[in-house]
Design a protein around this motif. Sequence first.
Motif, PDB file in Angstrom:
ATOM      1  N   LEU A  25      26.088  34.178  14.916  1.00  0.00           N
ATOM      2  CA  LEU A  25      26.886  34.442  16.324  1.00  0.00           C
ATOM      3  C   LEU A  25      26.934  33.044  16.912  1.00  0.00           C
ATOM      4  O   LEU A  25      28.214  32.718  17.267  1.00  0.00           O
ATOM      5  CB  LEU A  25      26.000  35.266  17.386  1.00  0.00           C
ATOM      6  N   VAL A  26      25.796  32.308  16.782  1.00  0.00           N
ATOM      7  CA  VAL A  26      25.913  30.926  17.527  1.00  0.00           C
ATOM      8  C   VAL A  26      27.045  29.978  16.627  1.00  0.00           C
ATOM      9  O   VAL A  26      27.783  29.413  17.332  1.00  0.00           O
ATOM     10  CB  VAL A  26      24.595  30.301  17.401  1.00  0.00           C
ATOM     11  N   HIS A  27      26.785  30.270  15.320  1.00  0.00           N
ATOM     12  CA  HIS A  27      27.765  29.558  14.526  1.00  0.00           C
ATOM     13  C   HIS A  27      29.197  29.977  14.553  1.00  0.00           C
ATOM     14  O   HIS A  27      30.062  29.090  14.437  1.00  0.00           O
ATOM     15  CB  HIS A  27      27.284  29.563  12.759  1.00  0.00           C
ATOM     16  N   THR A  28      29.397  31.178  14.534  1.00  0.00           N
ATOM     17  CA  THR A  28      30.811  31.678  14.931  1.00  0.00           C
ATOM     18  C   THR A  28      31.377  31.305  16.130  1.00  0.00           C
ATOM     19  O   THR A  28      32.769  30.793  16.075  1.00  0.00           O
ATOM     20  CB  THR A  28      30.802  33.389  14.869  1.00  0.00           C
ATOM     21  N   HIS A  29      30.625  31.036  17.358  1.00  0.00           N
ATOM     22  CA  HIS A  29      31.166  30.705  18.269  1.00  0.00           C
ATOM     23  C   HIS A  29      31.072  29.152  18.557  1.00  0.00           C
ATOM     24  O   HIS A  29      32.257  28.766  19.243  1.00  0.00           O
ATOM     25  CB  HIS A  29      30.830  31.413  19.542  1.00  0.00           C
ATOM     26  N   ASP A  30      30.214  28.453  18.293  1.00  0.00           N
ATOM     27  CA  ASP A  30      30.005  27.070  18.401  1.00  0.00           C
ATOM     28  C   ASP A  30      30.511  26.298  17.222  1.00  0.00           C
ATOM     29  O   ASP A  30      30.611  25.126  17.464  1.00  0.00           O
ATOM     30  CB  ASP A  30      28.615  26.725  18.969  1.00  0.00           C
ATOM     31  N   LYS A  31      30.486  26.970  16.108  1.00  0.00           N
ATOM     32  CA  LYS A  31      31.084  26.439  14.875  1.00  0.00           C
ATOM     33  C   LYS A  31      29.915  25.550  14.102  1.00  0.00           C
ATOM     34  O   LYS A  31      30.216  25.153  12.937  1.00  0.00           O
ATOM     35  CB  LYS A  31      32.096  25.443  15.029  1.00  0.00           C
ATOM     36  N   VAL A  32      28.830  25.110  14.774  1.00  0.00           N
ATOM     37  CA  VAL A  32      27.810  24.564  14.122  1.00  0.00           C
ATOM     38  C   VAL A  32      26.388  25.295  14.814  1.00  0.00           C
ATOM     39  O   VAL A  32      26.503  25.824  15.828  1.00  0.00           O
ATOM     40  CB  VAL A  32      27.778  23.039  14.388  1.00  0.00           C
ATOM     41  N   LEU A  33      25.480  24.968  13.993  1.00  0.00           N
ATOM     42  CA  LEU A  33      23.973  25.335  14.492  1.00  0.00           C
ATOM     43  C   LEU A  33      23.447  24.029  15.125  1.00  0.00           C
ATOM     44  O   LEU A  33      23.878  22.918  14.584  1.00  0.00           O
ATOM     45  CB  LEU A  33      23.101  25.665  13.338  1.00  0.00           C
ATOM     46  N   PRO A  34      22.762  24.163  16.242  1.00  0.00           N
ATOM     47  CA  PRO A  34      21.938  23.233  16.635  1.00  0.00           C
ATOM     48  C   PRO A  34      21.230  22.155  15.788  1.00  0.00           C
ATOM     49  O   PRO A  34      20.536  22.815  14.694  1.00  0.00           O
ATOM     50  CB  PRO A  34      21.036  23.627  17.787  1.00  0.00           C
ATOM     51  N   ASP A  35      21.391  20.835  15.729  1.00  0.00           N
ATOM     52  CA  ASP A  35      20.696  19.959  14.675  1.00  0.00           C
ATOM     53  C   ASP A  35      19.273  19.296  15.226  1.00  0.00           C
ATOM     54  O   ASP A  35      18.875  18.563  14.583  1.00  0.00           O
ATOM     55  CB  ASP A  35      21.825  18.914  14.238  1.00  0.00           C
ATOM     56  N   HIS A  36      18.773  20.101  16.277  1.00  0.00           N
ATOM     57  CA  HIS A  36      17.702  19.304  16.601  1.00  0.00           C
ATOM     58  C   HIS A  36      16.756  20.724  17.070  1.00  0.00           C
ATOM     59  O   HIS A  36      17.204  21.653  17.120  1.00  0.00           O
ATOM     60  CB  HIS A  36      17.754  18.670  17.857  1.00  0.00           C
ATOM     61  N   ARG A  37      15.676  20.444  17.354  1.00  0.00           N
ATOM     62  CA  ARG A  37      14.599  21.436  17.551  1.00  0.00           C
ATOM     63  C   ARG A  37      13.726  20.961  18.766  1.00  0.00           C
ATOM     64  O   ARG A  37      13.505  19.857  18.923  1.00  0.00           O
ATOM     65  CB  ARG A  37      13.769  22.206  16.495  1.00  0.00           C
TER      66      ARG A  37
END
Length: 166
Positions: free
Chosen positions: A152-164
């Motif tokens: 869902l995050v990837h679909t709407h934001d096009k990327v996954l967060p690169d930090h944690r």
Amino acid sequence: ALLCDYLRHDLERRKLDFAWPLLSAALDRGAQVFLDGLDEVPPARRSVVLATVAEFTRRYERSWLLVTCRVASYERAEWQLPGDSFTSFELAPFTDDQIQRFITAWYREMTERWNEPWERTRELAARLQEALRKPDLRRLASNPLLLTVMALVHTHDKVLPDHRVV
């Protein structure tokens, strides 16, 4: 009766009250009922909900009931349904192959249901698969719920967060 009253009320609210006699008859004959998110019930209402679900299964003994709950919550006794009436199962983690099949199916649905161009969804699927090569994300992706959230995050934001957060 409490759960039936809720179902009847919900159908009325959605202007589907004509369906109640059909649903009621199906429950008497034997239907599959899915109740999702037991752990989302406020603590003050937990005992009432647990008792209602247990009574519902006694009332509709021909029907098959599936109740979902997060593992961490269900491990605590106060969240558990009676063991003599309910069998507990835990979802197995996805394998690498199942993760790939999920991603393919997810983006195929985007193409078909949301009228997204296949080239775009194929590219998004490839990017999500690439992102899941990171060990932290791969570990999370084996959890079906977390993989769905990532998709869902990837679909709407096009990327996954690169930090944690540490």
